[in-house]
Design an enzyme around this catalytic site. Structure first.
Site, PDB file in Angstrom:
ATOM      1  N   HIS A 127     105.780  85.406  22.144  1.00 42.93           N
ATOM      2  CA  HIS A 127     104.911  84.284  22.485  1.00 42.93           C
ATOM      3  C   HIS A 127     104.993  84.104  24.002  1.00 42.93           C
ATOM      4  O   HIS A 127     106.083  84.009  24.567  1.00 42.93           O
ATOM      5  CB  HIS A 127     105.449  83.054  21.744  1.00 42.93           C
ATOM      6  CG  HIS A 127     104.726  81.783  21.981  1.00 42.93           C
ATOM      7  ND1 HIS A 127     103.720  81.322  21.155  1.00 42.93           N
ATOM      8  CD2 HIS A 127     104.883  80.835  22.927  1.00 42.93           C
ATOM      9  CE1 HIS A 127     103.292  80.145  21.585  1.00 42.93           C
ATOM     10  NE2 HIS A 127     103.980  79.828  22.676  1.00 42.93           N
ATOM     11  N   ASP A 156     103.775  81.851  27.215  1.00 43.92           N
ATOM     12  CA  ASP A 156     103.223  80.555  27.589  1.00 43.92           C
ATOM     13  C   ASP A 156     102.568  80.613  28.964  1.00 43.92           C
ATOM     14  O   ASP A 156     103.228  80.902  29.957  1.00 43.92           O
ATOM     15  CB  ASP A 156     104.351  79.516  27.618  1.00 43.92           C
ATOM     16  CG  ASP A 156     104.857  79.202  26.218  1.00 43.92           C
ATOM     17  OD1 ASP A 156     104.046  78.784  25.384  1.00 43.92           O
ATOM     18  OD2 ASP A 156     106.060  79.393  25.966  1.00 43.92           O
ATOM     19  N   HIS A 178      99.777  81.865  24.599  1.00 47.13           N
ATOM     20  CA  HIS A 178      99.533  80.441  24.363  1.00 47.13           C
ATOM     21  C   HIS A 178      99.016  79.831  25.659  1.00 47.13           C
ATOM     22  O   HIS A 178      99.761  79.638  26.609  1.00 47.13           O
ATOM     23  CB  HIS A 178     100.860  79.787  23.914  1.00 47.13           C
ATOM     24  CG  HIS A 178     100.777  78.313  23.699  1.00 47.13           C
ATOM     25  ND1 HIS A 178     101.892  77.520  23.588  1.00 47.13           N
ATOM     26  CD2 HIS A 178      99.709  77.479  23.562  1.00 47.13           C
ATOM     27  CE1 HIS A 178     101.518  76.255  23.402  1.00 47.13           C
ATOM     28  NE2 HIS A 178     100.194  76.211  23.390  1.00 47.13           N
ATOM     29  N   MET A 189      98.046  76.957  27.787  1.00 45.11           N
ATOM     30  CA  MET A 189      98.107  75.502  27.988  1.00 45.11           C
ATOM     31  C   MET A 189      97.338  75.222  29.268  1.00 45.11           C
ATOM     32  O   MET A 189      97.904  74.813  30.293  1.00 45.11           O
ATOM     33  CB  MET A 189      99.577  75.061  28.089  1.00 45.11           C
ATOM     34  CG  MET A 189     100.257  75.006  26.729  1.00 45.11           C
ATOM     35  SD  MET A 189     102.043  75.027  26.858  1.00 45.11           S
ATOM     36  CE  MET A 189     102.302  76.787  26.983  1.00 45.11           C
ATOM     37  N   MET A 205     102.047  71.987  17.665  1.00 43.27           N
ATOM     38  CA  MET A 205     103.058  71.707  18.685  1.00 43.27           C
ATOM     39  C   MET A 205     104.029  70.694  18.093  1.00 43.27           C
ATOM     40  O   MET A 205     103.622  69.604  17.660  1.00 43.27           O
ATOM     41  CB  MET A 205     102.421  71.157  19.958  1.00 43.27           C
ATOM     42  CG  MET A 205     101.519  72.140  20.695  1.00 43.27           C
ATOM     43  SD  MET A 205     102.262  73.759  21.003  1.00 43.27           S
ATOM     44  CE  MET A 205     103.676  73.305  22.024  1.00 43.27           C
ATOM     45  N   GLY A 258     110.218  74.222  27.951  1.00 45.24           N
ATOM     46  CA  GLY A 258     111.113  74.706  26.907  1.00 45.24           C
ATOM     47  C   GLY A 258     112.277  73.734  26.767  1.00 45.24           C
ATOM     48  O   GLY A 258     112.471  72.841  27.597  1.00 45.24           O
ATOM     49  N   ASP A 300     105.669  75.329  17.249  1.00 50.35           N
ATOM     50  CA  ASP A 300     106.122  75.654  18.602  1.00 50.35           C
ATOM     51  C   ASP A 300     106.779  74.445  19.251  1.00 50.35           C
ATOM     52  O   ASP A 300     106.126  73.422  19.480  1.00 50.35           O
ATOM     53  CB  ASP A 300     104.902  76.118  19.424  1.00 50.35           C
ATOM     54  CG  ASP A 300     105.272  76.585  20.823  1.00 50.35           C
ATOM     55  OD1 ASP A 300     106.479  76.694  21.130  1.00 50.35           O
ATOM     56  OD2 ASP A 300     104.333  76.849  21.610  1.00 50.35           O
ATOM     57  N   GLY A 301     108.074  74.599  19.543  1.00 47.38           N
ATOM     58  CA  GLY A 301     108.794  73.561  20.278  1.00 47.38           C
ATOM     59  C   GLY A 301     109.972  73.004  19.500  1.00 47.38           C
ATOM     60  O   GLY A 301     109.790  72.473  18.403  1.00 47.38           O
ATOM     61  N   GLY A 302     111.155  73.189  20.055  1.00 43.19           N
ATOM     62  CA  GLY A 302     112.350  72.619  19.438  1.00 43.19           C
ATOM     63  C   GLY A 302     112.760  73.267  18.127  1.00 43.19           C
ATOM     64  O   GLY A 302     113.456  72.644  17.320  1.00 43.19           O
TER      65      GLY A 302
HETATM   66  C1  DX5 Z   1     106.320  74.486  25.284  1.00 44.97           C
HETATM   67  C2  DX5 Z   1     105.964  75.920  24.987  1.00 44.97           C
HETATM   68  C3  DX5 Z   1     106.910  76.560  24.058  1.00 44.97           C
HETATM   69  C4  DX5 Z   1     108.323  76.636  24.570  1.00 44.97           C
HETATM   70  C5  DX5 Z   1     109.248  76.534  23.392  1.00 44.97           C
HETATM   71  O1  DX5 Z   1     105.306  73.898  25.970  1.00 44.97           O
HETATM   72  O2  DX5 Z   1     104.667  76.009  24.421  1.00 44.97           O
HETATM   73  O3  DX5 Z   1     106.450  77.818  23.608  1.00 44.97           O
HETATM   74  O4  DX5 Z   1     108.607  77.802  25.284  1.00 44.97           O
HETATM   75  O5  DX5 Z   1     110.543  76.435  23.847  1.00 44.97           O
HETATM   76  P1  DX5 Z   1     111.715  75.853  22.943  1.00 44.97           P
HETATM   77  O6  DX5 Z   1     111.837  76.732  21.729  1.00 44.97           O
HETATM   78  O7  DX5 Z   1     112.905  75.932  23.840  1.00 44.97           O
HETATM   79  O8  DX5 Z   1     111.338  74.449  22.583  1.00 44.97           O
HETATM   80 ZN    ZN Z   2     104.133  77.909  23.498  1.00 44.61          ZN
END
Ligand code: DX5
Ligand code: ZN
Length: 217
Positions: free
Chosen positions: A33, A35, A66, A68, A137, A144, A175-177
């Site tokens: 993935h 970002d 991804h 953003m 999300m 991250g 995605d996230g946490g």
């Molecule tokens: C956050 C990103 C994620 C991020 C996830 O905006 O889209 O892909 O890298 O990181 P973790 O797994 O550390 O939350």
């Molecule tokens: Zn992401």
């Protein structure tokens, strides 16, 4: 339980990215993935197309990009040329969502749509048939290492039901946490792609992947 881990390279050690990517491949990872941030849609900047092209030349893994970024239609071609296999855009960042999804598919990429935590699933009702992946999300995007928003577990479940009711076979990503503690529950609730950054790249990467793979099957 069947799911797939897609490491988010945002948390990788950029000093030795090639080596880390080889390590992921050796551990059986098929998809990463990536970002891409614009400092406008999210309050941060990250990886751009020259980096994606560079890692494309040393990896055969699937690249899930991804976006953003605001008005993501501006950069679809760049992502395709850099080596993306799928492109996920944000519903909130895109004025003509259906058109942009079509454009991604015309470029022979899989099309994903991401939803911020506060955005309703209902916003995707009329594009469901065109989408290959919905990315929920589970943190507010941009960084991250944030904590999973607990209310998102319910959203995963509702997303699964929403897709079933609409007869839609799109995959659900989160995605996230994502951690070893919540991965199993995400899969039980209906996610099949688990994006994980810090919980893969912090500590022993090979060992982390092994543990995650035991959980997600
Ligand atoms: C956050 C990103 C994620 C991020 C996830 O905006 O889209 O892909 O890298 O990181 P973790 O797994 O550390 O939350
Ligand atoms: Zn992401």
């Amino acid at each position: 339980m069947t799911g797939m881990i897609a490491p988010s390279i945002l948390s990788a050690d950029f000093k030795c990215l090639e080596k880390q990517l080889r390590g992921l491949e050796d551990a059986g990872i098929k998809k990463i993935h990536i970002d891409v941030m614009d400092g406008v849609f999210v309050p941060n900047l990250s990886i751009g197309f020259p980096v994606i092209s560079a890692i494309r030349s040393c990896s055969d893994m699937e690249f899930d990009v991804h976006f953003m970024i605001e008005n993501p239609e501006r950069f679809i071609k760049n992502a395709v040329l850099a080596g993306a296999n799928s492109i996920t855009i944000h519903q909130e960042a895109c004025r003509h969502l259906q058109r942009t999804i079509q454009e991604i598919k015309e470029n022979r990429c899989h099309a994903g749509v991401a939803l911020n935590p506060a955005t309703s699933l209902e916003t995707l009702r009329y594009v469901l048939q065109d989408v290959d992946q919905i990315l929920l999300m589970t943190v507010n995007p941009g960084f991250g290492g944030q904590k999973f928003i607990s209310g998102m577990m319910q959203k995963i479940r509702e997303c699964k039901r929403f897709l079933q009711a609409a007869g839609c076979s799109a995959l659900i990503g989160v995605d996230g946490g994502i951690t070893m503690e919540n991965a199993a529950e995400c899969i039980q609730y209906g996610a099949t792609i688990l994006v994980a950054g810090s919980s893969i790249f912090q500590g022993n990467i090979q060992e982390n992947i092994k543990q995650f793979q035991k959980i997600v099957g």
